[in-house]
Structures are given as C-alpha cells and as structure tokens.
Enzyme design. Structure first.
Site, PDB file in Angstrom:
ATOM      1  CB  SER A 132      -1.910 -40.227 -31.743  1.00  0.00           C
ATOM      2  OG  SER A 132      -0.628 -39.818 -31.319  1.00  0.00           O
ATOM      3  CG  HIS A 337       1.582 -42.092 -35.303  1.00  0.00           C
ATOM      4  ND1 HIS A 337       1.422 -42.815 -34.143  1.00  0.00           N
ATOM      5  CD2 HIS A 337       1.005 -40.880 -35.058  1.00  0.00           C
ATOM      6  CE1 HIS A 337       0.789 -42.084 -33.240  1.00  0.00           C
ATOM      7  NE2 HIS A 337       0.523 -40.909 -33.765  1.00  0.00           N
TER       8      HIS A 337
END
Length: 420
Positions: A132, A337
């Site tokens: 990320s 995620h």
C-alpha cells in the site's frame, strides 16, 4: 507486545536499529538477521508498523517466510508511527513534527533505511517489498532521487498505490467529499496526528475483539469496511493482536495528500494552493511524480476486492512503469487490501508467487554476474573474495527458493524479459 519480543516469541533472532534521516527524524528498523545473506527491506502501509510482517506467525508472516528461505530481513517503520515518533530537535507534541506526507517518507526515510542496510551488510543492492503506502513511497524515491534505483535489485508491490481516483472505500470516498472542510478544521483545531496507537485503543481492542466477545463481528466488519469483505480469509482469533498494533498513527497531512490524489486523479506532489504551489513548484498545480524513473524490475500484486486499490489504477500504473516483470491478479475474487498481509492462505495465493519472482531476478543477476566474472578471469583481472562470497550467498538463496510457479501466466505483463 513490542516487535522484537514478537519475533523472539517464535525463536527467531531479532535486532533493533536506529536510523537518522537528513531532516532529523529518528526511525526504528527491526531485523531478523541472517549475516552474509541477501538483504530485503519490507515497508508497511499507512497506519501500520513493521509488526505487520510477523503478526501472523512463522507459517504466514512474510518476514519469517523470507528468513526461513535464507534472506536477511529488515522491516522499516515510517515516521510518525509508534516506533518512529522521535526527532533530533522536535517533540511529537509539536505541530511542526507532523508536517509531512508520504512524500518526505520517500525522499528522506527510504534513502536513510537503504543506505543504513547496505552499509551494515556490505551488499550494493537489496530487494524491496512494499504494501500500500509502502509502494507509493518507493515511486516517490525513484522520482525524487533516481540514483537510488542502482541500489535496488527488485521491487515487489503488494496492493500498489498510485492512481486512486476510483478507490471504492466508503470511508475514503467520504474523506474526499469533505476534504476542504476536513483540511480547514484540522488546521484550525491544530489536529496533527490521526489514529495514534494508545493504551486505551489497545486495551479496548483486546476487550471487544477476542473470540468470546459478542462484539467481535463489529471488529471484523470495521476492517472489511476499509479493506473489502472477505470473512473466509480472516483469522478472527488474531483480531485482538492485529488491532493492538494497527492503527498506529499517521499525520493528518498524509490523509490530505491521499485525498488530493483521489480528487485529482493524478499521482503527484502535495497541493499547497495556487500561491504556494507557484513558490514551491514554480507552477499553479503540483507536478506529477515521474514514474518513468522507476528503472528497477517491478512486480505488481493486486486483487479484485481491494477497496483501496482498483484494477484500473494498477493497469494505468503498469503502463507507466518501465520495467514491469510481473502483473499478478490474485486468483480469489474476495481477496482484499489487508489479505496481502493477514489472509489465512496468503502464502499460497501471493507469497509463493513473490518468492518465485525474487528467484527470477536473482538468477538473472547471477547469470550475468557469472559472465562478468568469466570475462574478468579471461582478461586476467583479479576477483575479490568479497565478490565471490556475495555470489555464493546469492546462489544459495536462489537454490533454496521453491520452484512452484510458472514464469508467466495470463496475468503477467512482461515488459522486461528476465529469461533472456
């Protein structure tokens, strides 16, 4: 539980290292040492810490997996999280301490970490793995200080962040909707830190998220709201541990910067307003980061159900990066995620692929380095013991890597052929 204790819990050696950046921040790096082995640097995402790489234990924690394969594992901490809240002259209570975004992390934090690792290992290159925000700071590094690409053997981007205009997370969509109000309010109230890791938060998560708590579903649904729903891959027993380490603090300005990226559709520097942009950048809008300068082998790992990273954003990123060696869509529709870190089957679904790509890069370097050594020997040039030791370590790490995945598949984007 601190990071070193967490590592030692499973019998692994651990080290804590202190790194100073050029702008005065004091960062903490954690290490699972393997002296003489190829170093790899792991960098976490926003609101996270180095603990994320080992929280799930030896079977699933990427830090442990890489250590077992013979790598020298280093885990960085971004400025402002629980492990990196010190400065040579500023207290973290000062507003000035929090005057940073992920830009400064890429420009100052990563160079400091990379230089420290290479100086302490004797290697001239390291592998980089980011999740990320840990990917965004790498693109910034290469754009702002392209000389550092020479120090990177390969880059592996888990849930890569760059183009996020079509991010699906309702929380972040709301942030963009009220971005101007949010920015003005935070400055007026002098709010500088977002979601710090406090004793109250840790104790509360232990109380409401444990296995027998009626409120455990609330904890998991909060994660799903941010990252994407995937109850199949969530180890609920580990929820109190996860939430005692994350969230771990970030600057409000970081959120502002990400909000600007969502609003503008660009991957660019912090927007300071027309007047200050003119003074800072000599233009009315901030310049885009130059992704053409990311001249290192890059592998991208992404998923369909990621609420923070869209497939179209990854497609655009892949088109702009000059050396994409793999573009891998995780073959599970619900993979989200945070599953890149905490999923039950993350090793099978992602890490085996990542390890295969590490091996591909190392074999490529080994092949060409051997040719270079042969040419040197033919020309009568002496070869140092240091170079021979490094080549032996690289060959050993490569030979210990599982050979379980094809070099390419339907998701591969072979901009660079490492098999030539």
């Amino acid at each position: 539980m601190s990071q070193p204790k967490l590592i030692r819990k499973y019998g692994y050696p651990s080290e804590t290292h202190t790194v100073f950046t050029k702008d005065g921040y004091i960062l903490e790096m954690h290490r699972i040492p393997k002296k003489g082995a190829q170093p790899v640097l792991l960098m976490h995402g926003i609101l996270d810490t180095s603990a994320t790489w080992v929280l799930m234990g030896p079977k699933s924690g990427l830090g442990y997996v890489l250590s077992d394969l013979g790598y020298d594992v280093w885990m960085g901490n971004a400025r402002g999280n629980r492990y990196s809240k010190n400065h040579t002259s500023l207290n973290s209570d000062y507003v000035e301490f929090w005057d940073f975004t992920f830009h400064e992390m890429g420009k100052y934090d990563l160079p400091a970490n990379i230089d420290y690792i290479l100086a302490n290992t004797g290697y001239d290159q390291l592998h980089y793995i980011g999740h990320s925000q840990g990917t965004a700071v790498f693109w910034v590094l290469c754009s702002e200080q392209p000389q550092y690409t020479q120090k990177i053997l390969s880059m592996h981007a888990l849930a890569p962040i760059a183009y996020i205009a079509d991010m699906k997370s309702p929380l972040f969509r709301t942030l963009v909707l009220f971005l101007d109000f949010f920015t003005a309010a935070s400055r007026m109230l002098r709010i500088t830190e977002f979601m710090p890791n406090t004793k109250f938060l840790v104790d509360h998560s232990q109380l409401v998220c444990h296995d027998n708590a009626m409120t455990q579903e609330v904890c998991s649904n909060i994660l799903f709201l941010v990252a994407g729903y995937n109850s199949e891959q969530l180890n609920k027993t580990m929820l109190p541990v996860m939430l005692s380490h994350t969230p771990s603090g970030a600057s409000i300005k970081q959120l502002e910067h990400f909000g600007q990226l969502m609003k503008s559709g660009h991957f660019r520097k912090f927007d300071r307003g027309y007047l200050r942009n003119q003074l800072e950048y000599n233009r009315m809008t901030p310049p885009d980061y130059d992704l053409s300068k990311v001249k290192v082998p890059v592998a991208l790992y992404y998923s369909m159900n990621d609420m923070l990273v869209s497939t179209t954003g990854v497609d655009r990123l892949a088109r702009e990066l000059p050396q994409v060696i793999d573009k891998y869509l995780v073959p599970m529709e619900q993979f989200n995620h945070l599953d890149f870190l905490w999923a039950i089957d993350v090793k099978t679904l992602v890490y085996n692929r990542l390890i295969r790509n590490l091996r591909r890069v190392e074999n490529f370097k080994l092949k060409h380095a051997n040719k270079g050594l042969q040419n040197m020997a033919t020309a009568g040039v002496p070869i140092s013991n240091n170079n021979l030791q490094k080549m032996h370590a690289l060959a050993t790490a490569s030979n210990n890597t599982p050979n379980t995945l094809p070099l390419t598949n339907a998701n591969a984007n072979a901009n660079v052929n490492l098999n030539a």
